[in-house]
Design an enzyme around this catalytic site. Structure first.
Site, PDB file in Angstrom:
ATOM      1  CE  LYS A 135     -28.522 -59.854  42.204  1.00  0.00           C
ATOM      2  NZ  LYS A 135     -27.583 -60.984  42.426  1.00  0.00           N
ATOM      3  CG  ASP A 142     -28.226 -64.095  41.851  1.00  0.00           C
ATOM      4  OD1 ASP A 142     -29.068 -63.501  42.558  1.00  0.00           O
ATOM      5  OD2 ASP A 142     -27.435 -63.504  41.106  1.00  0.00           O
ATOM      6  CB  CYS A 191     -44.429 -45.254  22.898  1.00  0.00           C
ATOM      7  SG  CYS A 191     -43.528 -43.980  21.984  1.00  0.00           S
ATOM      8  CE1 TYR A 192     -43.512 -49.256  15.425  1.00  0.00           C
ATOM      9  CE2 TYR A 192     -43.874 -51.274  16.680  1.00  0.00           C
ATOM     10  CZ  TYR A 192     -43.692 -50.629  15.467  1.00  0.00           C
ATOM     11  OH  TYR A 192     -43.702 -51.362  14.293  1.00  0.00           O
ATOM     12  CD  GLU A 246     -42.597 -47.729  30.013  1.00  0.00           C
ATOM     13  OE1 GLU A 246     -41.979 -47.812  28.930  1.00  0.00           O
ATOM     14  OE2 GLU A 246     -43.769 -47.309  30.081  1.00  0.00           O
ATOM     15  CG  HIS A 270     -42.410 -44.418  27.502  1.00  0.00           C
ATOM     16  ND1 HIS A 270     -42.176 -45.691  27.023  1.00  0.00           N
ATOM     17  CD2 HIS A 270     -42.184 -43.572  26.461  1.00  0.00           C
ATOM     18  CE1 HIS A 270     -41.809 -45.623  25.753  1.00  0.00           C
ATOM     19  NE2 HIS A 270     -41.809 -44.346  25.393  1.00  0.00           N
ATOM     20  N   GLY A 293     -40.830 -48.756  20.921  1.00  0.00           N
ATOM     21  CA  GLY A 293     -39.779 -49.246  20.043  1.00  0.00           C
ATOM     22  C   GLY A 293     -39.282 -48.155  19.115  1.00  0.00           C
TER      23      GLY A 293
END
Length: 542
Positions: A398, A251, A89-90, A195, A193, A62
């Protein structure tokens, strides 16, 4: 509303990172269910969701500093829950600060971009939290007695300068002595990070947290999602009737198939021709649903009323809200008509996806999220809607929806259709919408898709389309001056539609598209290609 069978889950608390949604996606890619919730969500609130079997928490990054007066914090009950927690991180700073350590400005140790963490041999101990690096030595052909040097992605200006009791440092960088911390009870802090793709072993690190530390089963598959969702729909709808808003995209089609499997002929699908459809859209929808899937379908021609409401409207947010409201009014009128034949309709089903909810900043998304645009089926709905909503795909991305569509037998061509926004071509005509401008764009879009298909790259692209800009430019045709429309071509590659990169189409393909557009589409004399990623742009122009 939910199945009585609990679902293993990792809860991601969003502290405002641009990567928060990506964390959720990475967990799901490993077949573990994950939900993104606001940073201020309490453990008690999460425990009120009976379908969740919470196996662990991830605290996102963040933009704040934990020492700021208004810095967001984590519910202390989560930190004391005894469940594994991964702070990124944060999120790492939250762990350190709230558990008795200290965080301060980096003072020369600010790190942005690529970095290398050094992991000493003893970081792979068998205690729970230290398993975060398990198996990585083998990947590098190193022994357990060797240090590891892992490329990672950093983005921080603060650092932990005092550890909480019981924590130890597992890795450092050249400029930061505290890059990874861990507590034996399953609390891990990563300054980098995992991710993002720039952290090469990020997937392995996340999997270690999921499977070696949280002991997740990894059984969240399309098959289990179908069973669970069908049961949820059946339980919620009961014996009531439901109307499904069919847009022509994958969808809403998958939502319709799930609901039809759950309640059968209690479902009626309604397809509204707004006048803002692509070429051949209406015919294809009718053929697929009535001819192939044999699901009841009602087609409503509402071109005049939609175009009348959109006349002279320029602001894209206003367009979306008008279209969202008008859709509901059409569905209400159709429901009244159908009620005279088979009884009242209580529910309206939509193909709302997780990215739709996130970008519209709905009530159940992270409080730190900023609204990017109002999706017509989320923030664009009128407040006085008479239906109860059923949105079986609301927590899915998706690619997850496509996987379910294939499992349900949706035709391959339909499963892999590029997304088409609910407001249709109305938000690809930049500025005022009228029938003439829609006709120009419809013809231009048809050319773009035909050439993309001929080039054999349709499946490689996440989305491709034409945009009719409000710009006119001077040209020359047949030795005469023209002053005509500029069409923009947009093509992107993406996995989750939360981020996207512009597609590197070949110059020859772009030349063919441009040649056809200026020669075959009346009123077009200039073509430009959009080379902007998301972020900073969105995929659609409006």
């Amino acid at each position: 509303m939910y199945s009585t069978e609990r679902r293993q889950a990792i809860i991601v608390l969003d502290f405002g990172s641009q990567y928060s949604r990506l964390i959720t996606r990475r967990v799901r890619e490993s077949h573990v269910y994950s939900e993104l919730v606001p940073a201020n969500t309490t453990l008690a609130e999460l425990q009120q969701k009976p379908y969740l079997d919470i196996k662990g928490f991830i605290l996102s990054g963040g933009p704040s500093s934990v020492y700021d007066d208004d810095a967001p914090i984590c519910d202390p009950a989560i930190l004391q829950s005894g469940l594994p927690i991964l702070g990124i991180c944060y999120g790492m700073h939250i762990l350190a600060n709230q558990l008795g350590g200290h965080v301060a400005p980096a003072q020369g140790r600010r790190e942005y971009g690529p970095a290398t963490i050094d992991v000493p041999p003893n970081a792979g101990d068998d205690e729970q939290a230290f398993r975060i690096f398990a198996g990585l030595a083998e990947q590098f052909g190193a022994s357990k007695q060797d240090s590891l040097h892992l490329p990672v992605w950093m983005s921080h200006g603060d650092s932990v300068d005092q550890l909480p009791a019981g924590f130890r440092v597992l890795a450092c960088t050249e400029s930061n002595p505290v890059a990874v911390i861990a507590h034996p009870q399953g609390l891990i802090g990563l300054q980098f990070h995992p991710e993002v793709t720039h952290t090469k072993q990020g997937k392995e690190l996340i999997n270690n947290f999921l499977f070696r530390i949280c002991a997740c089963a990894g059984d969240w598959t399309s098959g289990s999602v179908i069973e669970e969702t069908v049961e949820q729909i059946r339980s919620r709808i009961g014996s009531e009737r439901v109307l499904c808003a069919l847009s022509g995209g994958v969808d809403s089609a998958v939502a319709a198939l799930l609901i039809h499997r759950a309640v059968g002929d209690q479902l009626t699908c309604v397809f509204v021709d707004t006048g803002c459809l692509r070429a051949g859209e209406r015919e294809q929808v009718v053929e697929t649903f009535s001819g192939h899937l044999h699901i009841p379908l009602v087609v409503v021609d509402a071109k005049r009323r939609f175009l009348a409401r959109l006349a002279d409207v320029v602001d894209p947010e206003q367009k979306r809200k008008i279209i969202g409201e008008e859709f509901i009014r059409v569905f209400e009128e159709e429901a009244e008509r159908l009620a005279e034949q088979k009884g009242p309709i209580a529910f309206l089903a939509q193909g709302t996806l997780y990215p739709d909810v996130i970008e519209s900043t709905s009530h159940d998304t992270a409080s730190t999220a900023k609204r990017i645009k109002t999706h017509h089926n989320v923030g664009g709905l009128p407040e006085d809607i008479k239906f109860k909503l059923v949105e079986p795909l609301r927590t899915l991305f998706k690619d997850e929806v496509r996987e379910i569509g294939q499992a349900l037998g949706l035709p391959e061509e339909w499963v892999w259709r590029h997304p088409f926004p609910g407001p249709g071509l109305a938000i690809r005509v930049i500025g005022p919408v009228d029938e003439g401008r829609l006709d120009v764009l419809r013809a231009a879009d048809k050319v773009v898709i035909e050439e993309i298909r001929k080039a054999g790259i349709y499946r490689e692209l996440g989305q491709a389309f034409a945009v009719l800009t409000p710009i006119q430019s001077v040209g020359v045709m047949g030795d005469g001056r023209t002053y005509a429309n500029v069409v923009a071509v947009r093509a992107v590659t993406t996995g989750d539609f939360m981020t996207a990169d512009w597609a590197r189409l070949s110059p020859d393909l772009l030349a063919r598209i441009s040649h056809r557009l200026v020669n075959e589409v009346p009123g077009v004399n200039r073509v430009v290609y959009d080379i902007t990623s998301k972020p900073p742009a969105t995929i659609e122009w409006e």
